[in-house]
Design a protein around this motif. Structure first.
Motif, PDB file in Angstrom:
ATOM      1  N   GLN A 171      -8.888  -2.666  16.368  1.00  0.00           N
ATOM      2  CA  GLN A 171      -8.880  -1.333  16.984  1.00  0.00           C
ATOM      3  C   GLN A 171      -7.693  -0.852  17.568  1.00  0.00           C
ATOM      4  O   GLN A 171      -6.785  -1.493  17.358  1.00  0.00           O
ATOM      5  CB  GLN A 171      -9.848  -1.503  18.109  1.00  0.00           C
ATOM      6  N   GLY A 172      -7.666   0.618  17.836  1.00  0.00           N
ATOM      7  CA  GLY A 172      -6.440   1.268  18.298  1.00  0.00           C
ATOM      8  C   GLY A 172      -5.505   1.569  17.695  1.00  0.00           C
ATOM      9  O   GLY A 172      -4.258   1.939  18.111  1.00  0.00           O
ATOM     10  N   LEU A 173      -5.447   1.541  16.013  1.00  0.00           N
ATOM     11  CA  LEU A 173      -4.391   1.779  15.164  1.00  0.00           C
ATOM     12  C   LEU A 173      -4.361   3.518  15.422  1.00  0.00           C
ATOM     13  O   LEU A 173      -5.136   4.354  15.323  1.00  0.00           O
ATOM     14  CB  LEU A 173      -4.736   1.709  13.824  1.00  0.00           C
ATOM     15  N   SER A 174      -2.843   3.742  15.529  1.00  0.00           N
ATOM     16  CA  SER A 174      -2.521   5.254  15.751  1.00  0.00           C
ATOM     17  C   SER A 174      -2.354   6.044  14.626  1.00  0.00           C
ATOM     18  O   SER A 174      -2.301   7.219  14.788  1.00  0.00           O
ATOM     19  CB  SER A 174      -1.095   5.237  16.674  1.00  0.00           C
ATOM     20  N   ASN A 175      -2.272   5.339  13.526  1.00  0.00           N
ATOM     21  CA  ASN A 175      -1.686   6.124  12.312  1.00  0.00           C
ATOM     22  C   ASN A 175      -2.675   6.359  11.311  1.00  0.00           C
ATOM     23  O   ASN A 175      -2.372   6.941  10.009  1.00  0.00           O
ATOM     24  CB  ASN A 175      -0.254   5.836  11.636  1.00  0.00           C
ATOM     25  N   ILE A 176      -3.886   5.560  11.257  1.00  0.00           N
ATOM     26  CA  ILE A 176      -5.093   6.026  10.145  1.00  0.00           C
ATOM     27  C   ILE A 176      -6.210   6.401  10.894  1.00  0.00           C
ATOM     28  O   ILE A 176      -6.556   6.303  11.891  1.00  0.00           O
ATOM     29  CB  ILE A 176      -5.211   4.310   9.331  1.00  0.00           C
ATOM     30  N   SER A 183     -13.483   0.940  11.319  1.00  0.00           N
ATOM     31  CA  SER A 183     -14.252   0.941  10.054  1.00  0.00           C
ATOM     32  C   SER A 183     -13.601   0.943   8.733  1.00  0.00           C
ATOM     33  O   SER A 183     -13.928   0.818   7.644  1.00  0.00           O
ATOM     34  CB  SER A 183     -15.139   2.402   9.671  1.00  0.00           C
ATOM     35  N   ALA A 184     -12.027   0.714   9.043  1.00  0.00           N
ATOM     36  CA  ALA A 184     -10.933   0.735   7.602  1.00  0.00           C
ATOM     37  C   ALA A 184     -11.133  -0.857   7.427  1.00  0.00           C
ATOM     38  O   ALA A 184     -10.892  -1.840   8.113  1.00  0.00           O
ATOM     39  CB  ALA A 184      -9.690   1.087   8.362  1.00  0.00           C
ATOM     40  N   ALA A 185     -10.962  -1.070   6.040  1.00  0.00           N
ATOM     41  CA  ALA A 185     -11.217  -2.559   5.439  1.00  0.00           C
ATOM     42  C   ALA A 185      -9.641  -2.885   4.922  1.00  0.00           C
ATOM     43  O   ALA A 185      -9.017  -1.944   5.152  1.00  0.00           O
ATOM     44  CB  ALA A 185     -12.316  -2.442   4.319  1.00  0.00           C
ATOM     45  N   GLN A 186      -9.727  -3.962   4.298  1.00  0.00           N
ATOM     46  CA  GLN A 186      -8.445  -4.407   3.754  1.00  0.00           C
ATOM     47  C   GLN A 186      -8.753  -5.076   2.436  1.00  0.00           C
ATOM     48  O   GLN A 186      -9.618  -6.025   2.224  1.00  0.00           O
ATOM     49  CB  GLN A 186      -7.963  -5.352   4.856  1.00  0.00           C
ATOM     50  N   ALA A 187      -7.892  -4.541   1.745  1.00  0.00           N
ATOM     51  CA  ALA A 187      -7.692  -5.253   0.126  1.00  0.00           C
ATOM     52  C   ALA A 187      -6.489  -5.889   0.161  1.00  0.00           C
ATOM     53  O   ALA A 187      -5.455  -5.335  -0.024  1.00  0.00           O
ATOM     54  CB  ALA A 187      -8.018  -4.246  -1.030  1.00  0.00           C
ATOM     55  N   PRO A 214      -1.334   1.127   2.661  1.00  0.00           N
ATOM     56  CA  PRO A 214      -2.290  -0.124   2.662  1.00  0.00           C
ATOM     57  C   PRO A 214      -3.425   0.374   2.138  1.00  0.00           C
ATOM     58  O   PRO A 214      -3.977   1.667   1.944  1.00  0.00           O
ATOM     59  CB  PRO A 214      -2.479  -0.521   4.146  1.00  0.00           C
ATOM     60  N   LEU A 215      -4.102  -0.860   1.422  1.00  0.00           N
ATOM     61  CA  LEU A 215      -5.226  -0.675   0.442  1.00  0.00           C
ATOM     62  C   LEU A 215      -6.612  -0.847   1.530  1.00  0.00           C
ATOM     63  O   LEU A 215      -6.542  -1.745   2.318  1.00  0.00           O
ATOM     64  CB  LEU A 215      -5.359  -1.515  -0.573  1.00  0.00           C
ATOM     65  N   ASN A 216      -7.556  -0.017   1.375  1.00  0.00           N
ATOM     66  CA  ASN A 216      -8.919  -0.178   2.057  1.00  0.00           C
ATOM     67  C   ASN A 216      -9.684  -0.987   1.242  1.00  0.00           C
ATOM     68  O   ASN A 216     -10.283  -1.708   1.668  1.00  0.00           O
ATOM     69  CB  ASN A 216      -9.461   1.257   2.289  1.00  0.00           C
ATOM     70  N   SER A 250      -6.924   5.902   4.818  1.00  0.00           N
ATOM     71  CA  SER A 250      -6.626   7.425   5.225  1.00  0.00           C
ATOM     72  C   SER A 250      -5.472   7.541   6.352  1.00  0.00           C
ATOM     73  O   SER A 250      -5.971   7.061   7.460  1.00  0.00           O
ATOM     74  CB  SER A 250      -7.798   8.133   5.379  1.00  0.00           C
ATOM     75  N   TRP A 251      -4.486   8.181   5.945  1.00  0.00           N
ATOM     76  CA  TRP A 251      -3.444   8.451   7.172  1.00  0.00           C
ATOM     77  C   TRP A 251      -4.045   9.637   7.916  1.00  0.00           C
ATOM     78  O   TRP A 251      -4.838  10.544   7.608  1.00  0.00           O
ATOM     79  CB  TRP A 251      -2.213   8.770   6.512  1.00  0.00           C
ATOM     80  N   VAL A 252      -3.519   9.774   9.216  1.00  0.00           N
ATOM     81  CA  VAL A 252      -3.796  10.850  10.166  1.00  0.00           C
ATOM     82  C   VAL A 252      -2.923  11.850   9.615  1.00  0.00           C
ATOM     83  O   VAL A 252      -2.041  11.705   8.897  1.00  0.00           O
ATOM     84  CB  VAL A 252      -3.667  10.405  11.599  1.00  0.00           C
ATOM     85  N   ALA A 253      -3.396  13.196   9.951  1.00  0.00           N
ATOM     86  CA  ALA A 253      -2.452  14.066   9.402  1.00  0.00           C
ATOM     87  C   ALA A 253      -1.172  14.165  10.034  1.00  0.00           C
ATOM     88  O   ALA A 253      -0.628  13.426  11.072  1.00  0.00           O
ATOM     89  CB  ALA A 253      -3.087  15.650  10.269  1.00  0.00           C
TER      90      ALA A 253
END
Length: 617
Positions: free
Chosen positions: A122-127, A132-136, A193-195, A217-220
């Motif tokens: 949690q707490g990532l500032s740029n995505i 709910s973001a996964a990792q591949a 990074p891959l989801n 998905s990057w933040v704006a």
């Protein structure tokens, strides 16, 4: 009925896959997974991870692999004094040996490995929506056979894991450069990074799905080339793998780096790492500074001066270093740029505290170049670096020293001997010295060094002991001069050494380059010569006049230790033996027929003498 909500693991900091060749068709497949030890749920730590291998050109599934957890450790800080309670990362290693048969893994396009898992911490500032973001995790590798021959490749061992945080407004750098066990060329770049396909409803798939894998998905305002806001923004040196950013915003930021390997100019594989960087507000840390001067106090001017290090010149520099911050611990180090050895050495302490209670405002240190350093006419470069103990990373000041160096001149020592001609020059072909049994042979040797270096004369037998052969060598060694005497009491005891080769060596003890001279002599044991040479007669006249009536050899070659007279045989011109005797005092008067005869004399050590004889009755 009550339905339990899907489990969500909010723990993944990042990671990468690794494939290392072992032997035959065996490879070690490893997943390094970085786990948020602060916010991650301990229940989300997996004992196994599921990997899948696919053919790249068709996405055909080749095999599924279970990776067991084999190691669980904490990632260390670069500067332990800067440990932050808000940042703690575990490194989990999942690994197993797998088989990649040569008959199966032949696709020219290569293969890829994937592991999918949800979810990120949690707490990532740029995505967007990090919970709910996964990792591949993704890795590419080539076919194990090319053009009918084994094609061995291991993944580059890239960048140690990052355990540090960055300070807003301060330059942050980290060496992500790796090494390739196969010597392949490595190129680095930033990637998104891959989801992948994992989700909060299916956080740990039993097998990875084939590519493509959706990115996060990057933040704006952010993207692949602007993953962490900064001036400069986060970037990586394509050749060295050095990561750098001066962050302008606080927060926890995920980023992706790719390492691509090339062989013969062609891409053969790649590996990706996702990781995170925490940006904090840090106390202000001022850059330390240093100045250099000669031992006499003459300042060194970087970019303008080039030191000339020659015999008799000052080979030392004094370092003055300071920091305006209070209680700052400073350390000065040296880093050669375009040379390796010998590295200059400090003669004083290199660490200390400035501007603290009872401490000075400025520290000094001294280092010296080796008198034996030889730049061979090139300009060598040395960085003198002072670093503080500030957080998150030390601030540094660097002065680059340019210098040339030449060692003291040194002439080779000279060796002269009383051995026969041909042995008074280095590397001259050795000659043989033949010494009669029962006699004494002596020779003298003399060494001279114009530089006045200490000299040592020695003598050693090649595969035999001098004393056992009756040989002695004595030497008077000294500075600039040496003398030696060799003696051989040539007795039959030396017969046990069929090849007596002695090496005489003159060795100097110079400060830098140590030179030597050698002479090699082969000694042979020979019979004691008679006063009359062995000249057998070649005619007899057995007519009874008392003159030359019989064939006798009073001047036979003497016996040599165990090599004694064996006998004589006389033959007719048709090869028929007409006479034989084992006595040195034999006398043969012929057979009464005028003719030519042939004789053979033998010794017990293998010596043989042949000749002919005319009989005129």
């Amino acid at each position: 009925m009550l339905v339990a909500p899907a489990a969500r693991a909010t723990h993944i900091v990042g990671g990468e896959l690794d494939l290392q060749y072992r032997s035959g068709s065996t490879y070690a497949l490893t997943l390094n997974l970085y786990f948020d030890a602060i916010n991650g749920s301990p229940a989300a730590l997996d004992n196994n991870m599921q990997a899948s291998i696919f053919e790249k050109s068709t996405n055909q599934r080749m095999q599924n692999i279970t990776l067991p957890l084999t190691s669980n450790t904490f990632v260390s800080y670069t500067n332990p004094a800067c440990t932050s309670s808000s940042l703690s990362t575990r490194k989990l290693i999942y690994t197993v040996n797998i088989t990649l048969p040569a008959a199966t893994y032949t696709s020219p396009a290569g293969y890829y490995v994937a592991v999918e898992r949800c979810c990120r911490n949690q707490g990532l500032s740029n995505i967007v929506n990090s919970l709910s973001a996964a990792q591949a995790f993704y890795l590419e590798f080539p076919a194990v056979v090319r053009n009918g021959r084994p094609f061995l490749d291991s993944t580059p061992r890239i960048f140690p894991p990052l355990g540090d945080y960055a300070c807003r407004g301060e330059l942050f750098y980290y060496d992500f450069g790796g090494q390739d066990p196969d010597g392949d060329s490595l190129v680095y770049d930033m990637v998104t990074p891959l989801n992948g396909h994992a989700s909060t409803g299916n956080s740990s798939p039993t097998q990875a799905a084939p590519a493509p894998y959706a990115p996060i998905s990057w933040v704006a305002g952010l993207g692949t080339q602007n993953q962490i806001p900064g001036n400069p923004t986060l970037g990586i040196d394509a050749r060295t793998g050095r990561l750098m950013v001066r962050p302008t915003q606080l927060g926890l930021f995920v980023f992706g780096v790719r390492c691509t390997e090339y062989r013969g100019g062609q891409k053969i594989g790649e590996t990706r790492r996702d990781f995170q960087l925490y940006v904090l507000n840090c106390p202000r840390n001022t850059v330390p500074s240093l100045q250099l001067s000669s031992s006499a106090g003459v300042p060194y001017r970087p970019g303008r001066d080039t030191l000339r290090l020659v015999a008799g010149a000052d080979h030392c520099l004094r370092v003055r270093f300071t920091d305006p911050d209070a209680n700052s611990r400073l350390t000065v180090t040296l880093r050669p740029i375009n040379f390796t050895t010998p590295v200059p050495t400090f003669t004083t302490a290199t660490t200390g505290v400035v501007r603290g209670p009872g401490t000075p405002d400025t520290l000094t240190a001294r280092f010296c170049f080796s008198e034996c350093l030889d730049s061979k006419g090139q300009v060598y470069l040395l960085d003198v670096i002072v670093a503080d103990d500030g957080c998150s990373l030390p601030k540094r000041d660097t002065v680059r020293v340019a210098f040339t160096a030449a060692p003291p001149p040194n002439a080779a020592p000279q060796l002269t001997t009383s051995f026969p001609p041909g042995l008074n020059a280095q590397d001259a072909p050795p000659i043989t010295v033949r010494v009669p049994v029962g006699t004494t042979y002596s020779a003298t040797l003399a060494g001279l060094d114009v530089n006045g270096d200490p000299l040592t004369l020695t003598a050693a037998g090649q595969n035999f002991d001098l004393a056992a052969a009756g040989m002695t060598f004595t030497a008077q060694n000294g500075r600039g001069q040496a003398a030696g005497t060799f003696q051989w009491q040539a007795s039959c005891a030396a017969q046990q050494f069929p090849d007596m080769v002695v090496t005489f060596r003159l060795q100097e003890q110079a400060t830098c380059t140590t030179l030597s001279q050698t002479r090699t002599v082969r000694f042979e044991l020979v019979p004691t010569p008679d006063t009359v040479a062995f000249l057998p007669p070649n005619i007899i006249t057995p007519n009874g006049d008392g003159k030359n009536d019989a064939f006798v050899l009073p001047d036979l070659p003497p016996d040599l230790c165990d090599g004694r007279f064996g006998g004589i045989a006389i033959y007719s011109r048709w090869g028929r033996e007409v006479y034989r005797s084992g006595s040195r005092s034999f006398a043969w008067s012929g057979v009464g027929v005028a003719s030519t005869y042939y004789f053979l004399i033998t010794y017990t050590d293998g010596r043989r003498y042949k000749g002919w004889l005319q009989v005129n009755p």
